[in-house]
Design a protein around this motif. Sequence first.
Motif, PDB file in Angstrom:
ATOM      1  N   UNK A  69      54.856  37.418  32.799  1.00 63.17           N
ATOM      2  CA  UNK A  69      54.207  38.492  33.958  1.00 63.17           C
ATOM      3  C   UNK A  69      53.028  38.912  32.752  1.00 63.17           C
ATOM      4  N   UNK A  70      53.356  39.495  30.877  1.00 59.20           N
ATOM      5  CA  UNK A  70      52.247  39.822  30.505  1.00 59.20           C
ATOM      6  C   UNK A  70      51.808  38.446  30.179  1.00 59.20           C
ATOM      7  N   UNK A  71      51.956  37.443  30.407  1.00 59.65           N
ATOM      8  CA  UNK A  71      51.093  35.869  30.112  1.00 59.65           C
ATOM      9  C   UNK A  71      49.972  36.272  30.797  1.00 59.65           C
ATOM     10  N   UNK A  72      50.240  36.087  32.163  1.00 62.54           N
ATOM     11  CA  UNK A  72      49.786  35.635  33.519  1.00 62.54           C
ATOM     12  C   UNK A  72      48.611  37.839  32.995  1.00 62.54           C
ATOM     13  N   UNK A  73      48.862  38.442  33.209  1.00 62.77           N
ATOM     14  CA  UNK A  73      47.484  39.406  33.166  1.00 62.77           C
ATOM     15  C   UNK A  73      47.277  39.592  32.008  1.00 62.77           C
ATOM     16  N   UNK A  74      47.043  38.560  31.119  1.00 58.92           N
ATOM     17  CA  UNK A  74      46.712  38.836  29.495  1.00 58.92           C
ATOM     18  C   UNK A  74      45.574  37.400  29.684  1.00 58.92           C
ATOM     19  N   UNK A  75      45.714  36.158  31.121  1.00 60.58           N
ATOM     20  CA  UNK A  75      44.580  34.773  31.211  1.00 60.58           C
ATOM     21  C   UNK A  75      44.010  35.355  32.480  1.00 60.58           C
ATOM     22  N   UNK A  76      44.051  36.801  32.878  1.00 61.49           N
ATOM     23  CA  UNK A  76      43.035  37.066  34.193  1.00 61.49           C
ATOM     24  C   UNK A  76      42.035  37.226  33.015  1.00 61.49           C
ATOM     25  N   UNK A  77      42.041  38.154  31.628  1.00 68.28           N
ATOM     26  CA  UNK A  77      40.800  38.798  31.216  1.00 68.28           C
ATOM     27  C   UNK A  77      40.376  39.744  31.392  1.00 68.28           C
ATOM     28  N   UNK A  78      40.183  40.061  32.002  1.00 68.77           N
ATOM     29  CA  UNK A  78      40.325  41.527  32.776  1.00 68.77           C
ATOM     30  C   UNK A  78      40.737  42.593  32.302  1.00 68.77           C
ATOM     31  N   UNK A  79      40.971  42.524  31.428  1.00 67.72           N
ATOM     32  CA  UNK A  79      41.674  44.539  31.181  1.00 67.72           C
ATOM     33  C   UNK A  79      41.146  44.129  29.801  1.00 67.72           C
ATOM     34  N   UNK A  80      40.870  45.850  29.196  1.00 70.50           N
ATOM     35  CA  UNK A  80      40.513  46.131  28.014  1.00 70.50           C
ATOM     36  C   UNK A  80      41.630  46.144  26.690  1.00 70.50           C
ATOM     37  N   UNK A  81      43.076  46.933  27.424  1.00 73.13           N
ATOM     38  CA  UNK A  81      43.784  46.984  26.756  1.00 73.13           C
ATOM     39  C   UNK A  81      45.169  46.724  27.620  1.00 73.13           C
ATOM     40  N   UNK A  82      46.194  45.566  27.281  1.00 72.72           N
ATOM     41  CA  UNK A  82      47.151  45.594  28.091  1.00 72.72           C
ATOM     42  C   UNK A  82      48.343  46.301  27.566  1.00 72.72           C
ATOM     43  N   UNK A  83      48.677  47.476  27.864  1.00 77.26           N
ATOM     44  CA  UNK A  83      50.281  48.132  27.738  1.00 77.26           C
ATOM     45  C   UNK A  83      51.303  47.937  28.080  1.00 77.26           C
ATOM     46  N   UNK A  91      59.029  40.866  20.865  1.00 79.12           N
ATOM     47  CA  UNK A  91      59.039  39.157  20.246  1.00 79.12           C
ATOM     48  C   UNK A  91      57.886  39.053  21.151  1.00 79.12           C
ATOM     49  N   UNK A  92      57.807  39.175  22.767  1.00 78.41           N
ATOM     50  CA  UNK A  92      57.165  38.719  23.670  1.00 78.41           C
ATOM     51  C   UNK A  92      55.530  39.092  23.428  1.00 78.41           C
ATOM     52  N   UNK A  93      55.498  40.475  23.713  1.00 81.58           N
ATOM     53  CA  UNK A  93      53.974  40.931  22.840  1.00 81.58           C
ATOM     54  C   UNK A  93      53.533  40.041  22.124  1.00 81.58           C
ATOM     55  N   UNK A  94      53.958  40.131  20.692  1.00 81.73           N
ATOM     56  CA  UNK A  94      53.790  39.079  19.322  1.00 81.73           C
ATOM     57  C   UNK A  94      53.073  37.881  19.930  1.00 81.73           C
ATOM     58  N   UNK A  95      53.844  37.122  20.883  1.00 86.20           N
ATOM     59  CA  UNK A  95      53.832  35.694  21.355  1.00 86.20           C
ATOM     60  C   UNK A  95      52.908  35.610  22.559  1.00 86.20           C
ATOM     61  N   UNK A  96      52.625  36.784  23.435  1.00 84.00           N
ATOM     62  CA  UNK A  96      51.643  36.336  24.023  1.00 84.00           C
ATOM     63  C   UNK A  96      50.372  36.814  23.189  1.00 84.00           C
ATOM     64  N   UNK A  97      50.509  37.638  22.232  1.00 87.11           N
ATOM     65  CA  UNK A  97      48.696  37.960  21.479  1.00 87.11           C
ATOM     66  C   UNK A  97      48.669  36.764  20.860  1.00 87.11           C
ATOM     67  N   UNK A  98      49.023  35.758  20.251  1.00 91.46           N
ATOM     68  CA  UNK A  98      49.190  34.868  19.375  1.00 91.46           C
ATOM     69  C   UNK A  98      48.303  33.874  20.205  1.00 91.46           C
ATOM     70  N   UNK A  99      48.477  33.804  21.570  1.00 92.62           N
ATOM     71  CA  UNK A  99      48.503  33.495  22.441  1.00 92.62           C
ATOM     72  C   UNK A  99      46.313  33.474  22.873  1.00 92.62           C
ATOM     73  N   UNK A 100      46.259  34.731  23.466  1.00 91.36           N
ATOM     74  CA  UNK A 100      45.569  35.916  23.451  1.00 91.36           C
ATOM     75  C   UNK A 100      44.516  36.517  22.091  1.00 91.36           C
ATOM     76  N   UNK A 101      43.717  35.903  21.878  1.00 92.08           N
ATOM     77  CA  UNK A 101      43.948  36.487  20.278  1.00 92.08           C
ATOM     78  C   UNK A 101      42.843  37.193  20.651  1.00 92.08           C
ATOM     79  N   UNK A 102      42.120  37.350  21.091  1.00 88.25           N
ATOM     80  CA  UNK A 102      40.786  38.213  21.967  1.00 88.25           C
ATOM     81  C   UNK A 102      41.004  39.533  22.805  1.00 88.25           C
TER      82      UNK A 102
END
Length: 330
Positions: A69-83, A91-102
């Motif tokens: 679900x966090x990956x799906x939210x990041x993939x939208x590219x519409x949020x300035x901040x994901x909390x 571990x999940x946040x770090x993994x997804x943060x590596x996938x979406x460095x911006x």
Amino acid sequence: MRRAILLFSLLLAVTFAASKFSVGILITGEIGGNAIYELVQKGALEMASEEIEIKIVEGGYNQSKWEQMLISLAALGRYDLLMTFTEGMPASVNKVAEMFPNQKFALLDGIIENPLPNTYSVAFKDDEMTFLAGIFAALITSSSLPGANEEKVVGLIAGDTYPAMTNVMRPSFENGVKTVDPSIRVFFGVVGSWSDPARGSELAAKQFDAGADVILSIAGGSGIGVIEEASVRGKYVITVDSNMISMNPSVILGSFLKHIDVLVKNTIADAKAGTLPFGTSKRVGIAEGMIDYTHDDPNFVRNVPDDIRAQLAEWFEKIKAEGLPKINNE
């Protein structure tokens, strides 16, 4: 002319919408019946404005779905901040943060030990909260309150087993109890669910049958069963996260509080201002004004003896000034 004005108005509306600071919030659980997430929702919605857009997504209790679900939210590219939240997500946040460095991420009520440049995490000093709860429980079982028996026994019921409970909360609660009186026995039980009041009641009954007269409930919705069982038996409960005394003032003598609503608001405000220190992690507690207890609740003042309130206040100020005492467990 009218067409030009209409186009200009539409352009302004699109530009304004795009300029909004957008925050996506993934709740690792469900809001209803969960005190901590009700506070998260409260804090987040108080930040919603013409300048800040808030989107809250409930992840449910199937932990295997949270990362996707966090990956799906990041993939939208519409949020300035994901909390998102809890000790189960670093571990999940770090993994997804590596996938979406911006994409910028904030983890609250959990710590990322090796934060990436696009992550920020802040956790509560749960050891301070549960140590203080242990002091309170020990004072209650040693008191002459109507529901306190002659046996010096207290209990802790957890919704589930997880590192923060096993390594921090349970030992800190026990240390608080033993600091008042080393002879006090401490029972521990695990419901295995955050939403099973019947099982919570069953575990509470076993602890009360074995001599406990007060139980610290860190069990989410399952804690309702603990409160109900205590009410039937004329015993006591201590709760955490938010003030639950009004649910049953004669049973819930006190609540130990996490001001996560304030933390959510501060995090969003700092992120919008560009001052949130991404790439760092920290813990907050009593000294930072993020952990407290219901010292000014009228029912707490009415139902808890003066000497217990005075001792609890003294310990609160001591921890605020000096931190937790070093415990010799040898």
